[in-house]
Design a protein around this motif. Structure first.
Motif, PDB file in Angstrom:
ATOM      1  N   THR A  61      34.404  44.369  41.518  1.00  0.00           N
ATOM      2  CA  THR A  61      33.278  43.976  40.679  1.00  0.00           C
ATOM      3  C   THR A  61      32.901  45.037  39.640  1.00  0.00           C
ATOM      4  OG1 THR A  61      31.834  44.755  42.442  1.00  0.00           O
ATOM      5  CG2 THR A  61      32.211  42.390  42.326  1.00  0.00           C
ATOM      6  N   PRO A 121      33.920  45.674  36.702  1.00  0.00           N
ATOM      7  CA  PRO A 121      33.721  45.211  35.326  1.00  0.00           C
ATOM      8  C   PRO A 121      32.456  44.382  35.133  1.00  0.00           C
ATOM      9  CG  PRO A 121      35.846  44.480  36.206  1.00  0.00           C
ATOM     10  CD  PRO A 121      35.088  45.071  37.332  1.00  0.00           C
ATOM     11  N   ILE A 122      31.897  43.855  36.199  1.00  0.00           N
ATOM     12  CA  ILE A 122      30.728  42.990  36.018  1.00  0.00           C
ATOM     13  C   ILE A 122      29.457  43.603  36.583  1.00  0.00           C
ATOM     14  CG2 ILE A 122      32.027  40.837  35.819  1.00  0.00           C
ATOM     15  CD1 ILE A 122      31.514  40.324  38.765  1.00  0.00           C
ATOM     16  N   LEU A 123      29.494  44.884  36.835  1.00  0.00           N
ATOM     17  CA  LEU A 123      28.274  45.569  37.246  1.00  0.00           C
ATOM     18  C   LEU A 123      27.392  45.785  36.028  1.00  0.00           C
ATOM     19  CD1 LEU A 123      29.418  48.325  39.772  1.00  0.00           C
ATOM     20  CD2 LEU A 123      28.561  46.032  40.230  1.00  0.00           C
TER      21      LEU A 123
END
Lengths: 339, 339
Positions: free
Chosen positions: A282, A284-286
């Motif tokens: 995750t 990249p989507i933090l």
DNA sequence: CTGAAAGCGCTAACAA
DNA sequence: TTGTTAGCGCTTTCAG
């Protein structure tokens, strides 16, 4: 239901158990006629050979042990996957043991592996492990074993690791290049090979830039249970407002840094830049996306298993220092280190 | 190094192997004097009993098998942790097998468990599993086994699961209450107990609100390998711009939804609200933070193991329908479903 | 309290 | 090509 052994099969077929046994393993000294009959009957009766009888007789178990600190961890999950992927092709069974970072448990587990239960051992050392006597025993008993990821330094055995020192160095350089004046390194245990190497690389980079006087100004040992890490990190950032960049030596710490920054309205990357050793999917989507140094976890597990099987098969147990393999990690820049 | 067996010990002590064997297990028919001597010698020589000899003789292995689709998955990692935590207290060994969602592999693995290799089996069924003949065999051979998380419906065996139907229902209600007009349910495989129940709950909620004519308008089966999921999700959202809310039936899908929304500049939650079945630790620090239905993964593993050991110990293998245990999940609202 | 002996199910000499 | 037999290391009656 009476048990179905090779004896039952033999009686059923009017053959001797030796013949059946050989036929079952496709021995060349058995006629193909007989083989066919035996196989058919085995199939029909749903015969499954008793592995323990066979292990006892052959003195090998077709089983390996994987001893690791924790399984609820991205890195280790992926590594297990890698290990399994090769064990499957070899028709080997995989026993999983968790040390929970305890030296005692690790020792006991290794001891059990001396019994002939397994043909080989893959091991990632606990953070408490401070002596190698138990590894020595494995070696004396000629049981092949391989370290993966976390090795025991100064103990000669095959090791599949990543380039921790370089990555620590790289992480520090990255933070400096982004303008950090007071980067810190969050360690979990300097006792751990991976941490000490990563922090050494980190320190070296700072030194090279003329930064450091006191190592402890920048390297903070953040031991403790998962529960207490949040508090430790929070404390640290409160007491050291000058810190403007952090290298998280392990994934767990990175998450807590994010949690703390949310709770204390610290904005990443403006006030604090973060780079983490992590295999988090995750990342990249933090919020913000996390700059990571990503270890080839699956590959490390896979390679470790491959080396282990080479040792098991060739009985070439004396692979030592020269069989240290370094699989490089990848730095992936994301928003948590934006200048 | 010649091998160290009970025979060596006996010779060394001038006792019979029977006596040594009994002393080692602290039998009451041995004098405490002798016991002490035996234990001391065993300790000194570092004797570790051969487990396979013992298993062969006693016809039990002190080992359980855990068969699951995947290990590089938060839920299963946590579940394994729960399983291990009880296996450790029982001094049991844990063999891990991955089915990789393949029915074939699952069948073969279960078959191997018929050999006496294990005393019990914990199993989470693969998404391809379409028939229960292999489970029937386990039952016929009287090998205790327990389903956890993913069960096989209509097969009577103990099952430790979560309240999937209710949670599907809840998820739909939540989206509706936040103003969604076209909520969709992303399934991985309707063949899977967890997915079908979750989607059934979802559908029921919509029906209750007078929503549905055609089920397929809202429930989308999103099969495929991890690689292709991104494309599938992207395709779906492009072709169905009316979709303004999504329930991700599994963690993997939620991540891809986020990835797709980043790539296509879809803003969550404004344009699309998301709720996911997930145990992701990073849910609170995602961008935006993710509303989750979090399964008690550790507890499910732990409870499944406890039930299994009850069966093993009591030889009470005939626990059936009444031993279905439902451990409820928790809905945690976060920003991905903000109105 | 201790020991002799049978045998768990299978494999591998060795004989036939 | 098939069968006989002797264990692998341990547990467990049963005798002493």
């Amino acid at each position: 239901m009476s048990k179905l052994t090779i004896k039952t099969l033999a009686k059923e077929l009017g053959l001797s158990i030796a013949t059946v046994s050989k036929a079952l393993k496709d021995s060349h000294e058995i006629s193909s006629e007989t083989k066919k009959k035996v196989l058919a009957m085995a199939e029909q009766l749903n015969y499954v050979p008793n592995p323990y009888a066979s292990s006892l007789r052959k003195q090998k178990s077709k089983t390996i042990a994987v001893i690791l600190p924790e399984v609820a961890d991205n890195f280790f999950s992926l590594a297990i996957n890698g290990i399994q992927s090769v064990a499957e092709t070899k028709n080997y069974h995989v026993l999983i043991y968790l040390s929970h970072e305890s030296f005692e448990i690790e020792k006991n587990t290794v001891n059990h592996c001396l019994s002939g239960r397994v043909d080989g051992v893959l091991l990632s050392v606990s953070s408490e492990t401070s002596d190698a006597a138990h590894f020595e025993k494995l070696k004396n008993e000629n049981i092949p074993f391989v370290f993966f990821d976390r090795e025991f330094e100064n103990f000669a055995a095959p090791k599949i690791i990543t380039n921790d020192y370089e990555c620590g160095f790289l992480a520090a350089k990255l933070l400096l290049s982004k303008g950090c004046k007071h980067p810190a390194f969050l360690s979990t245990s300097e006792n751990l090979s991976i941490c000490s190497k990563r922090s050494a690389g980190f320190t070296a980079a700072l030194t090279e830039e003329g930064f450091i006087k006191d190592k402890h100004e920048f390297v903070i040992d953040c031991t403790g249970t998962p529960d207490t890490i949040f508090d430790q990190v929070q404390e640290l950032l409160k007491n050291n407002p000058q810190i403007d960049g952090i290298v998280a030596s392990v994934e767990r710490l990175a998450m807590q840094i994010y949690m703390v920054s949310v709770a204390n309205s610290i904005t990443i990357p403006k006030e604090l830049k973060v780079v983490a050793f992590s295999t988090l999917e995750t990342a990249p989507i933090l919020n913000p996306s996390l700059t990571t140094i990503t270890q080839p976890a699956f590959e490390i597990g896979k390679t470790a298993a491959e080396v282990l099987f080479t040792m098991i098969e060739k009985k070439k147990h004396n692979i030592t220092a020269d069989s240290v393999m370094i699989l490089p990690s990848t730095l992936i820049e994301r928003n948590s280190t934006l200048a």
